[in-house]
Design an enzyme around this catalytic site. Structure first.
Site, mmCIF file in Angstrom:
data_model
loop_
_atom_site.group_PDB
_atom_site.id
_atom_site.type_symbol
_atom_site.label_atom_id
_atom_site.label_comp_id
_atom_site.label_asym_id
_atom_site.label_seq_id
_atom_site.Cartn_x
_atom_site.Cartn_y
_atom_site.Cartn_z
ATOM 1 N N CYS A 173 0.840 -1.198 0.000
ATOM 2 C CA CYS A 173 0.000 0.000 0.000
ATOM 3 C C CYS A 173 0.878 1.253 0.000
ATOM 4 C CB CYS A 173 -0.886 -0.017 1.247
ATOM 5 S SG CYS A 173 -1.859 1.477 1.504
ATOM 6 N N ASP A 194 -3.748 13.216 -13.637
ATOM 7 C CA ASP A 194 -2.556 12.816 -12.888
ATOM 8 C C ASP A 194 -1.352 13.342 -13.655
ATOM 9 O OD1 ASP A 194 -2.244 10.481 -10.502
ATOM 10 O OD2 ASP A 194 -0.414 10.916 -11.609
ATOM 11 N N CYS A 223 -17.999 3.309 21.548
ATOM 12 C CA CYS A 223 -18.313 4.729 21.401
ATOM 13 C C CYS A 223 -19.660 4.910 20.697
ATOM 14 C CB CYS A 223 -17.207 5.454 20.630
ATOM 15 S SG CYS A 223 -17.099 5.006 18.874
ATOM 16 N N CYS A 234 -19.627 3.619 17.013
ATOM 17 C CA CYS A 234 -19.575 2.156 16.940
ATOM 18 C C CYS A 234 -20.927 1.550 17.299
ATOM 19 C CB CYS A 234 -18.494 1.613 17.869
ATOM 20 S SG CYS A 234 -16.805 1.795 17.252
ATOM 21 N N ARG A 238 0.170 5.341 -15.396
ATOM 22 C CA ARG A 238 -1.118 5.091 -14.758
ATOM 23 C C ARG A 238 -2.272 5.736 -15.529
ATOM 24 N NH1 ARG A 238 0.990 5.398 -8.467
ATOM 25 N NH2 ARG A 238 1.529 3.169 -8.316
ATOM 26 N N CYS A 263 -15.235 5.566 14.223
ATOM 27 C CA CYS A 263 -14.742 5.434 15.599
ATOM 28 C C CYS A 263 -13.532 6.342 15.812
ATOM 29 C CB CYS A 263 -14.359 3.979 15.880
ATOM 30 S SG CYS A 263 -13.638 3.722 17.519
ATOM 31 N N ILE A 317 -6.015 3.454 -6.158
ATOM 32 C CA ILE A 317 -7.397 3.678 -5.725
ATOM 33 C C ILE A 317 -8.156 4.497 -6.763
ATOM 34 C CG2 ILE A 317 -8.869 4.688 -3.936
ATOM 35 C CD1 ILE A 317 -6.696 4.001 -1.902
ATOM 36 N N HIS A 371 5.130 4.961 2.623
ATOM 37 C CA HIS A 371 5.449 6.056 3.548
ATOM 38 C C HIS A 371 6.306 5.535 4.702
ATOM 39 C CE1 HIS A 371 3.123 9.387 1.929
ATOM 40 N NE2 HIS A 371 2.097 8.572 1.738
ATOM 41 N N THR A 418 0.626 3.528 2.111
ATOM 42 C CA THR A 418 1.006 3.716 3.514
ATOM 43 C C THR A 418 2.287 2.957 3.830
ATOM 44 O OG1 THR A 418 -1.300 4.015 4.171
ATOM 45 C CG2 THR A 418 0.262 3.412 5.904
ATOM 46 N N TYR A 451 -12.738 8.166 5.081
ATOM 47 C CA TYR A 451 -11.630 7.513 5.787
ATOM 48 C C TYR A 451 -11.939 6.027 5.885
ATOM 49 C CZ TYR A 451 -8.291 6.238 9.433
ATOM 50 O OH TYR A 451 -7.293 5.634 10.143
#
Length: 351
Positions: A39, A196, A97, A100, A201, A108, A176, A44, A41, A296
């Site tokens: 990914c 882009d 919470c 949730c 891509r 959450c 994505i 990173h 992430t 998110y």
């Protein structure tokens, strides 16, 4: 067990062969990993950027996109059986919470992530709460199931608003964004434009069904970019602005351009994360009556059922996978990801 781990507070990731197999509890599942996907992430974390330095405890087994098989489970687990093929939701939530308890677990405020805050999936074994585990239908391959995490991001972003018969603008042609092209086309969008600076891509986006894939690298300023976008819109027969915008880049100029070319009453899903502050034309949002939704992760688990149903109905995501490597070639996999000349890169954990 073998694993990929962030062992040092510096760029890189390291393979280890003596990581302990994680222990599972009463409501947990032990999964033998078959395939993982790299990914952004993970990249990173590999690069050890500012976000990683502020977020990732070291040492940490990373990775959160996976497919595997249940090999053991706690006494309280009844939802899956040993031998089941599974993937799983990488966001772990509190369950107590307000959100949730209202069935909105993706909101959450105590969310933590596997491979970020707790041990991840770049390992031969992973422990996960059974409530986070998702069974893979026989008709879906391990390779595709290992991309459910980013595909879920694309589904959540794209299907937050109706796409059927609409003109859709996607900013950012990472994996994505490319998946979003497939989703929008499958759901009957009228015109799909994606932007882009990565021509590799962008060509993938054309192959996936984009009406126009525009390389925005040559444009020196915002005025030039908007002028070219309006020319593109005219060339493909658009007489009004875009109905739906899917923001995947986190780039200020892309967001500003999107606001400029949206139709009055347009709707925007915002997934891209910026490296710094973003300035926007608040007047455009107000006077056009735009609706903005922050995205998110995935809706638990509506997104998972949606993408499974769409795959079973014929949506072909196989072309998003451009490279398949054995785990021992992980370094090559990260180099390919860093180059940007790829879609999804899959790592095979078989011996």
């Amino acid at each position: 067990m073998k694993a990929l781990a962030k062992l040092k507070k510096q760029p890189g990731i390291w393979i280890i062969n003596d990581a302990p197999i994680p222990e599972y509890g009463y409501n947990d599942v032990l999964i033998k990993i078959k395939k993982t996907a790299i990914c952004g992430t993970d990249l990173h974390i590999y690069n050890w950027d500012k976000w990683s330095q502020n977020t990732i405890p070291v040492p940490m087994i990373t990775g959160h996109e996976f497919a595997g098989e249940v090999v053991a489970k706690g006494d309280g687990v009844t939802s899956v059986d040993i031998g089941d093929r599974v993937s799983g939701e990488g966001h772990l939530v509190c369950g107590q919470c307000r959100n949730c308890r209202a069935g909105k677990r993706h909101l959450c405020r105590k969310t933590i992530g596997i491979g970020v805050n707790v041990q991840g999936a770049f390992a031969e074994y992973l422990v996960m709460p059974a409530v986070n585990v998702f069974k893979i239908p026989d008709s879906i391959s391990d390779d595709i199931a290992s991309t459910f995490d980013p595909m879920g991001n694309a589904i959540h972003t794209a299907l937050s608003f109706n796409l059927t018969g609409e003109d859709v603008l996607i900013t950012g042609a990472g994996p994505i964004g490319l998946m979003a092209v497939k989703i929008a086309r499958f759901c009957g969008a009228r015109r799909i434009v994606i932007t882009d600076i990565n021509e590799y891509r962008l060509q993938m986006a054309r192959d996936f069904g984009a009406t126009v894939a525009l390389n925005v690298a040559p444009f020196k300023n915002q005025d030039e970019l908007v002028k070219q976008m309006r020319k593109v819109m005219s060339d493909i027969g658009m007489t009004e602005g875009f109905d739906v915008g899917l923001e995947m880049s986190g780039i200020n100029s892309a967001i500003s351009m999107m606001l400029d070319v949206m139709n009055h009453g347009g709707k925007l899903s915002l997934l891209g994360i910026s490296a710094g502050d973003i300035s926007v034309d608040w007047g455009a949002i107000l006077f056009k009556g735009l609706t903005l939704k922050g995205i998110y992760g995935r809706e638990m688990f509506e997104t998972w059922y949606l993408m499974t149903s769409m795959l079973q109905a014929g949506m072909d995501m196989n072309p998003i996978i451009t490279h398949r490597l054995h785990i021992d070639e992980f370094q090559k996999g990260f180099e390919i990801m860093k180059s940007g000349q790829c879609g999804k890169v899959i790592l095979d954990w078989s011996s």
